[in-house]
Design a protein around this motif. Structure first.
Motif, PDB file in Angstrom:
ATOM      1  N   GLY A  26       0.806  -1.164  -0.079  1.00 15.13           N
ATOM      2  CA  GLY A  26      -0.111  -0.120  -0.045  1.00 15.13           C
ATOM      3  C   GLY A  26       0.859   1.256  -0.018  1.00 15.13           C
ATOM      4  N   LEU A  27       2.058   1.098  -0.226  1.00 11.08           N
ATOM      5  CA  LEU A  27       3.020   2.403  -0.300  1.00 11.08           C
ATOM      6  C   LEU A  27       3.396   2.647  -1.915  1.00 11.08           C
ATOM      7  CD1 LEU A  27       4.995   4.243   1.424  1.00 11.08           C
ATOM      8  CD2 LEU A  27       6.591   2.338   1.254  1.00 11.08           C
ATOM      9  N   TYR A  28       3.387   3.701  -2.073  1.00  7.32           N
ATOM     10  CA  TYR A  28       3.624   4.224  -3.367  1.00  7.32           C
ATOM     11  C   TYR A  28       4.867   5.227  -3.353  1.00  7.32           C
ATOM     12  CZ  TYR A  28      -0.339   1.776  -5.215  1.00  7.32           C
ATOM     13  OH  TYR A  28      -1.242   0.774  -5.374  1.00  7.32           O
ATOM     14  N   PRO A  51       5.515  -1.055 -10.988  1.00  3.30           N
ATOM     15  CA  PRO A  51       4.865  -0.143 -12.239  1.00  3.30           C
ATOM     16  C   PRO A  51       5.551   1.057 -11.671  1.00  3.30           C
ATOM     17  CG  PRO A  51       3.275  -0.822 -10.751  1.00  3.30           C
ATOM     18  CD  PRO A  51       4.472  -1.564 -10.304  1.00  3.30           C
ATOM     19  N   LEU A  52       5.733   1.805 -12.850  1.00  4.01           N
ATOM     20  CA  LEU A  52       6.014   3.399 -12.923  1.00  4.01           C
ATOM     21  C   LEU A  52       5.009   4.063 -13.712  1.00  4.01           C
ATOM     22  CD1 LEU A  52       9.726   2.860 -13.619  1.00  4.01           C
ATOM     23  CD2 LEU A  52       8.617   3.163 -11.492  1.00  4.01           C
ATOM     24  N   LEU A  86      -3.576   4.089 -12.928  1.00  4.79           N
ATOM     25  CA  LEU A  86      -2.769   3.072 -13.823  1.00  4.79           C
ATOM     26  C   LEU A  86      -1.871   2.313 -12.866  1.00  4.79           C
ATOM     27  CD1 LEU A  86      -1.592   5.776 -16.533  1.00  4.79           C
ATOM     28  CD2 LEU A  86      -2.994   3.790 -16.787  1.00  4.79           C
ATOM     29  N   LEU A  87      -1.344   2.728 -11.937  1.00  2.35           N
ATOM     30  CA  LEU A  87      -0.480   2.153 -10.940  1.00  2.35           C
ATOM     31  C   LEU A  87      -1.387   1.023 -10.337  1.00  2.35           C
ATOM     32  CD1 LEU A  87       1.613   4.976  -9.054  1.00  2.35           C
ATOM     33  CD2 LEU A  87       2.364   3.306 -10.671  1.00  2.35           C
ATOM     34  N   ARG A  88      -2.507   1.278  -9.772  1.00  2.00           N
ATOM     35  CA  ARG A  88      -3.488   0.381  -9.117  1.00  2.00           C
ATOM     36  C   ARG A  88      -3.668  -1.111  -9.984  1.00  2.00           C
ATOM     37  NH1 ARG A  88      -8.301   2.310  -5.538  1.00  2.00           N
ATOM     38  NH2 ARG A  88      -8.918   3.218  -7.504  1.00  2.00           N
ATOM     39  N   THR A 144      -0.672  -2.798 -10.426  1.00  2.00           N
ATOM     40  CA  THR A 144      -0.376  -3.703  -9.144  1.00  2.00           C
ATOM     41  C   THR A 144      -1.258  -4.878  -9.247  1.00  2.00           C
ATOM     42  OG1 THR A 144       0.108  -1.862  -8.119  1.00  2.00           O
ATOM     43  CG2 THR A 144      -0.404  -3.698  -6.776  1.00  2.00           C
ATOM     44  N   VAL A 145      -2.383  -5.058  -9.701  1.00  2.00           N
ATOM     45  CA  VAL A 145      -3.262  -6.160  -9.673  1.00  2.00           C
ATOM     46  C   VAL A 145      -2.586  -7.227 -10.779  1.00  2.00           C
ATOM     47  CG1 VAL A 145      -5.542  -7.165 -10.105  1.00  2.00           C
ATOM     48  CG2 VAL A 145      -5.208  -5.049  -8.717  1.00  2.00           C
ATOM     49  N   ASP A 146      -2.321  -6.573 -12.201  1.00  2.00           N
ATOM     50  CA  ASP A 146      -1.990  -7.247 -13.157  1.00  2.00           C
ATOM     51  C   ASP A 146      -0.868  -6.660 -13.965  1.00  2.00           C
ATOM     52  OD1 ASP A 146      -1.706  -8.885 -15.451  1.00  2.00           O
ATOM     53  OD2 ASP A 146      -3.967  -8.270 -16.279  1.00  2.00           O
TER      54      ASP A 146
END
Length: 341
Positions: free
Chosen positions: A71-73, A150-151, A311-313, A316-318
């Protein structure tokens, strides 16, 4: 039921200590704290009350180990002296709080992101990273890609691993050229930056291409070094040009440089917009102050940050999702620095 922790119990309550206080299994406490309806409302209320009473805080490290997600970005920012990045920080923090995310804030300045910074993002187990106005080395990008981090580049397009959310800088530059030509300007100065960023390059390309379509060209081009001081020095250089040779209009590729130009011109008793028009790009809050009253292209910053988190979330899943490039239209805001006709 005695809800007083024994003297030997650690000061910080854990799931285990809450389970002992409630007389239930630790798994029941975990489910209750998550609002699991399989646990009776009475028991959920009891456990939540105990958690509040004893200052229980979830163990983020344990959650990371069990789920693989922290949960840290990460948030990598550009130069702190540019108010655009301060506003980006505030907006990212606001949206992260609403989403339940936590931010690891890294100030990278205007230079490249070193490989050690990328390694730090991995070591802190960030779920993803937003990078704004910093150059991402190919090795640093590879480090993140190899570790499925992911970036999303915001306000920048790079040629490496990651997604990009940006203002349509080329269209914004073209729109500013159209405005200045409509004001009757025929001699144009540009305050650019020597940075290799896509942001400044595209703004200049859009502006120059629009001038060329009208049979016009730049008469002056000065490096403003992406900061106020560079803009101020550029303004002093412009002020020293004889009035008959001076440009009719100055387009600075960022508001912070435009504000420096304005201050230098006014200290030299050159009237804006009477003697010369000045415009910027970014739409920072300070540009609207009466002392500047700066015409600018406002970037849709809240939407850009929102889309970056989306986009990040999703990745994170896929992690297999393809990279995306999203360009959003900026908004032309006409103010007194170019006349309000």
């Amino acid at each position: 039921m005695n809800s007083t922790l024994p003297p030997s119990t650690p000061r910080r309550a854990t799931v285990v200590t809450l389970s002992a206080l409630a007389g239930v299994a630790p798994s029941t406490v975990t489910r209750a704290l998550k609002g699991d309806t399989r646990i009776s409302q009475k028991m959920r209320d009891l456990i939540i009350g105990l958690a509040k009473e004893h200052g229980y805080m979830p163990n983020v490290l344990a959650r990371t180990l069990s789920s693989g997600k922290s949960g840290l970005y990460g948030l990598v920012l550009g130069p702190a002296e540019n108010p655009f990045y301060t506003e980006l920080l505030h907006e990212a923090t606001r949206q992260a709080e609403k989403l339940g995310f936590r931010l690891l804030i890294i100030h990278a300045g205007g230079g490249p992101i070193e490989d050690t910074t990328a390694q730090a993002l991995i070591q802190y187990q960030v779920d993803g990273c937003i990078i704004s106005s910093a150059i991402l080395s190919s090795k640093a990008a590879d480090i993140c890609a190899q570790n499925n981090v992911p970036l999303v580049m915001v306000n920048r397009v790079a040629l490496s691993h990651g997604c990009f959310v940006t203002c349509d800088n080329r269209a914004g530059g073209a729109e500013m050229a159209k405005l200045l030509m409509l004001r009757g300007c025929r001699r144009f100065g540009l305050i650019y930056t020597s940075s290799t960023s896509s942001t400044s390059r595209e703004r200049e390309e859009g502006f120059v291409a629009e001038l060329e379509q009208a049979g016009l060209a730049l008469s002056l081009r000065i490096d403003g070094h992406s900061n106020y001081d560079g803009g101020f020095e550029a303004g002093r250089e412009i002020a020293a040009i004889p009035s008959a040779e001076r440009p009719d209009a100055i387009f600075a590729l960022s508001d912070i440089m435009a504000m420096g130009v304005l201050d230098a011109l006014r200290l030299a008793s050159i009237d804006v917009p009477g003697d010369i028009l000045v415009a910027g790009f970014d739409g920072v809050a300070a540009s609207a102050r009466p002392i500047y009253d700066l015409t600018t292209i406002q970037q849709p910053l809240p939407l850009m940050i929102q889309r970056a988190f989306e986009l990040l979330r999703a990745r994170t899943v896929d992690p297999s999702l393809p990279d995306e490039l999203i360009a959003m239209r900026g908004k032309l805001i006409v103010r007194g620095s170019t006349g309000r006709a």
